[in-house]
Design a protein around this motif. Structure first.
Motif, mmCIF file in Angstrom:
data_model
loop_
_atom_site.group_PDB
_atom_site.id
_atom_site.type_symbol
_atom_site.label_atom_id
_atom_site.label_comp_id
_atom_site.label_asym_id
_atom_site.label_seq_id
_atom_site.Cartn_x
_atom_site.Cartn_y
_atom_site.Cartn_z
ATOM 1 N N HIS A 63 0.813 -1.218 0.000
ATOM 2 C CA HIS A 63 0.000 0.000 0.000
ATOM 3 C C HIS A 63 0.846 1.266 0.000
ATOM 4 O O HIS A 63 0.314 2.366 -0.160
ATOM 5 N N THR A 84 -13.711 -5.363 -7.312
ATOM 6 C CA THR A 84 -13.081 -4.049 -7.239
ATOM 7 C C THR A 84 -12.132 -3.878 -8.418
ATOM 8 O O THR A 84 -11.599 -4.856 -8.940
ATOM 9 N N ASN A 106 -1.574 2.018 -8.327
ATOM 10 C CA ASN A 106 -2.226 1.778 -7.042
ATOM 11 C C ASN A 106 -2.382 3.095 -6.288
ATOM 12 O O ASN A 106 -1.933 3.237 -5.147
ATOM 13 N N GLN A 107 -3.038 4.066 -6.945
ATOM 14 C CA GLN A 107 -3.163 5.393 -6.344
ATOM 15 C C GLN A 107 -3.982 5.380 -5.055
ATOM 16 O O GLN A 107 -3.839 6.264 -4.211
ATOM 17 N N GLU A 108 -4.853 4.380 -4.893
ATOM 18 C CA GLU A 108 -5.652 4.281 -3.667
ATOM 19 C C GLU A 108 -4.839 3.725 -2.509
ATOM 20 O O GLU A 108 -5.320 3.704 -1.368
ATOM 21 N N HIS A 112 -3.760 0.558 -1.688
ATOM 22 C CA HIS A 112 -4.312 -0.643 -1.061
ATOM 23 C C HIS A 112 -3.289 -1.775 -1.121
ATOM 24 O O HIS A 112 -2.425 -1.799 -2.000
#
Length: 724
Positions: A252, A296, A378-380, A382
């Motif tokens: 992450h 997702t 993976n800008q979120e 996670h």
């Protein structure tokens, strides 16, 4: 005689009522000239009139008793060439098949209300071409209504001319299914012209019982698609080779991650041909330490499978048995994996090659090892467990030509810059003749397909072709680019490319939502401008790129000197792909300080962005002690003269790179001027179908069409009169 006259008059009156009439076209929101009234008031009056017209048309459709068709019998005679889920759950499925002039759709939706389908260049209904369809609950009759969205209001109104042809429609306990068709270009300004560009396909579902009432929808969405795509999957048995990552945990803390994995080709007794590939997306979010199957979005942004020019097979076998490498830390030998054979990006379903072209596979075909490079966005931030990759389709039935891919466009580097607040800013990457002349045969090559690639602010991409200082028709172009849908494009009929020809990849960006300049790089927040070209016969060429020369780039922004580095050092760093080993020892501390920031660390391999954050300006005095990033962030980008000057300067000079399949230079790095050529005239008007913008009716799909009935009555009456 009186009876015959009455009969003839009745037939003529009947035909006059049934035959379609040409209608005066009214443009959406077109106002009559009246300078004494305010524009907003006029739009309100027009909206009311359109709503009245909509009610009239809807009521007319409700009163009509249109024949209900057996959709299953119709579908049995029609092969749906394409099928796409418009939503994530699969509640809305669109199927279609097209000819050179028309397109037929089948829409299946989980609703017992109306279904809406729209076409637009934007992701909203304003100004969109809209179709509303439903099945009457009382009479079980299918109906369709040709509509459009108002430009200044989120409202649907009926078109003056109805250009969609209903084929069939029915509903069961859960779904409504409707089939209909239209011309690609209806010659109606209220309809969308379906062409080669990406279309934003809008969909909406009405609540139960919403039969033509046009209420606000209960579910809606959009998806970019291209409708005019050829069928290319061969109808022959194919073998598969799955090239995929093995349960990689994406941390992450990394917003951008590149992972490289070596694979050994299948052990084949003879040469085989790769004929296509499809993506294998397998990403699972990690919850409480466990990977869970959730619907997702995957962080996989794009994947490229490369051929490798290996030397020590023992070492390559070890890498093939391992898990792979984080991009910047991969062994130096993997730099020989430079020739792409498959390139996938978001939205693509993969590609199948034309039936006369195949890419050699395996040791008998000249290659033993391949490298899969996966870009994770993976800008979120996670934690994700990923096993994605590419399924390669191959066959022992060799095709006529050995094909290959090469990359062209702008070399990925922070020297690629897009200023903020620009509606249409252009950048270009050029493949100069010095490269292709040294790698291609005398008879040239044949280009068969192109994958155009950029990131989220790109709006247009084109691959231009120059010969003898004259621009030829574009090899491939996208005038409504959407980074969510990056499907390769077949070049109709192929394109011959000869020595001394020039390729130019041009990208146009909309950076109006950005406050700071965008730099080139791998992150989704950065930008690219690339073309992956599939061609035959196979050559030694792997890549043909250009980028701004280092000295000219910094001079464009008025910078003459940095602290701790001479310009030659800066140039060497960029020419070594921002390799820290090329840094002078006294400068390493500055770079480490810049790289320690959270933003830089999260972005991973930044292709020089971190370096630019650490470059401190010494000359000129007016910019002294500012970092280069701070300097360009503070520039007056709202001034059009400044932006135009920067765009023009960066167009003028290009540093070219030519890579061969064995990772050697095809030609030395050179500085070039922008090519001088005669541009292709705007072909938008010349290629447009000649239209008078009135009703253009499709031939009726029904039996007993009104026009045929009218003609029969007239002929019968005239014949009886003559016999008398």
């Amino acid at each position: 005689m009186r009876l015959l006259s009455v009969l003839l008059l009745s037939a003529v009156l009947y035909c006059d009522a049934k035959l379609p009439r040409d209608k005066i076209h009214i443009q959406p929101n077109e106002l009559p000239p009246n300078p004494t009234q305010h524009a907003a008031a006029m739009r309100l009056i027009q909206t009311e009139k359109k709503n009245e017209r909509t009610s009239e048309i809807v009521n007319q459709y409700k009163r009509s008793k249109r024949e209900v068709f057996d959709s299953k019998s119709y579908e049995a005679s029609l092969i749906w060439a394409h099928s796409e889920r418009l939503d994530e759950k699969g509640d809305v499925v669109l199927r279609w098949v097209n000819t050179d002039s028309s397109i037929t759709f089948r829409m299946e939706a989980r609703t017992r209300g109306y279904v809406g389908l729209g076409f637009n260049t934007a992701r909203n209904m304003r100004g969109a071409d809209l179709l509303v369809a439903w099945v009457d609950d009382r009479h079980n009759n299918a109906q369709i209504l040709d509509c459009h969205g108002l430009t200044f209001e989120d409202r649907t109104v009926a078109d003056e001319v109805q250009n969609y042809e209903l084929i069939s429609g029915y509903q069961n306990e859960t779904h409504t299914t409707v089939e209909f068709r239209r011309l690609l270009d209806t010659c109606d300004r209220q309809d969308f012209v379906i062409g080669e560009d990406t279309t934003q396909v809008l969909w909406a579902l009405g609540p139960p019982g919403s039969d033509g009432e046009l209420p606000r929808h209960v579910h809606s969405g959009s998806r970019p698609l291209r409708f005019l795509q050829p069928l290319s999957k061969p109808d022959i048995p194919l073998q598969t080779w799955d090239v995929r990552i093995n349960k990689l945990k994406i941390p992450h803390v990394m917003a951008t991650l590149f992972w490289c994995k070596v694979f050994k080709a299948p052990d084949l007794p003879k040469k085989h041909h790769i004929v296509g590939y499809q993506p294998l997306i397998d990403s699972k979010p990690i919850r409480d330490g466990l990977a869970v199957a959730e619907n997702t979005p995957s962080p996989v942004h794009h994947m490229v499978l490369y051929e490798c020019a290996e030397d020590d097979k023992r070492q390559w076998n070890e890498w093939a048995e391992g898990d792979g490498f984080y991009g910047p830390n991969r062994p130096a030998e993997l730099a020989t994996c430079v020739t792409p054979i498959a390139a996938w990006a978001i939205g693509s379903k993969g590609e199948f090659l034309p039936e006369n072209v195949g890419i050699p596979l395996g040791e008998r075909g000249g290659v033993s090892y391949y490298m899969l490079e996966v870009h994770y966005d993976n800008q979120e931030l996670h934690d994700v467990l990923d096993s994605s990759g590419i399924r390669v389709f191959y066959t022992p039935a060799l095709r006529k030509h050995d094909g290959a891919l090469f990359g062209t466009g702008i070399g990925i580097s922070a020297l690629h810059i897009i200023p903020p607040k620009q509606k249409a800013y252009r950048t270009v990457g050029i493949c100069y003749p010095e490269c292709t002349n040294s790698t291609m045969p005398d008879k040239g090559i044949n280009i068969v397909s192109v994958l155009l690639h950029a990131h989220g602010t790109a709006r247009k991409i084109s691959l231009k072709h120059i010969r003898d200082n004259v621009e030829l028709p574009r090899i491939s172009e996208e005038n409504a680019y959407d980074a969510r849908y990056q499907q390769s494009r077949i070049v109709p009929g192929g394109r011959k490319f000869y020595k001394n020809d020039v390729l130019i990849t041009e990208c146009t960006y909309d950076s109006t939502s950005r406050d700071k300049p965008i730099l080139g790089g791998y992150s989704a927040s950065q930008e690219m401008c690339l073309s992956f070209v599939l061609y035959y016969p196979r050559t030694a060429l792997a890549g043909c790129y250009s980028m701004s020369p280092v000295l000219e780039f910094f001079d464009t922004f008025g910078v003459k000197e940095f602290y701790g580095l001479v310009m030659m050092d800066v140039e060497n760093i960029f020419l070594s792909s921002s390799n820290k080993d090329a840094l002078p020892p006294e400068f390493e501390a500055h770079l480490k300080m810049a790289a320690s920031s959270d933003e830089t660390a999260k972005q991973g391999d930044d292709q020089g962005v971190g370096l630019m954050k650490s470059l401190v300006i010494k000359e000129p005095a007016e910019f002294r002690n500012k970092t280069f990033i701070a300097h360009i962030n503070e520039m007056a980008w709202a001034e059009p003269l400044l932006t135009e000057q920067v765009e023009r300067r960066l167009y003028d000079w290009h540093m070219s790179f030519c890579k061969r399949r064995d990772d050697t230079w095809g030609t030395p790095i050179q500085i070039h001027n922008y090519p001088n050529y005669t541009e292709l005239p705007s072909n938008e008007a010349s290629e447009r179908v000649v239209c008078h913008y009135k009703s253009v009716r499709l031939p009726s799909m029904t039996t007993g069409a009104a026009s045929h009935t009218c003609i029969s009555w007239v002929v019968l009456a005239i014949c009886i009169l003559l016999l008398r």
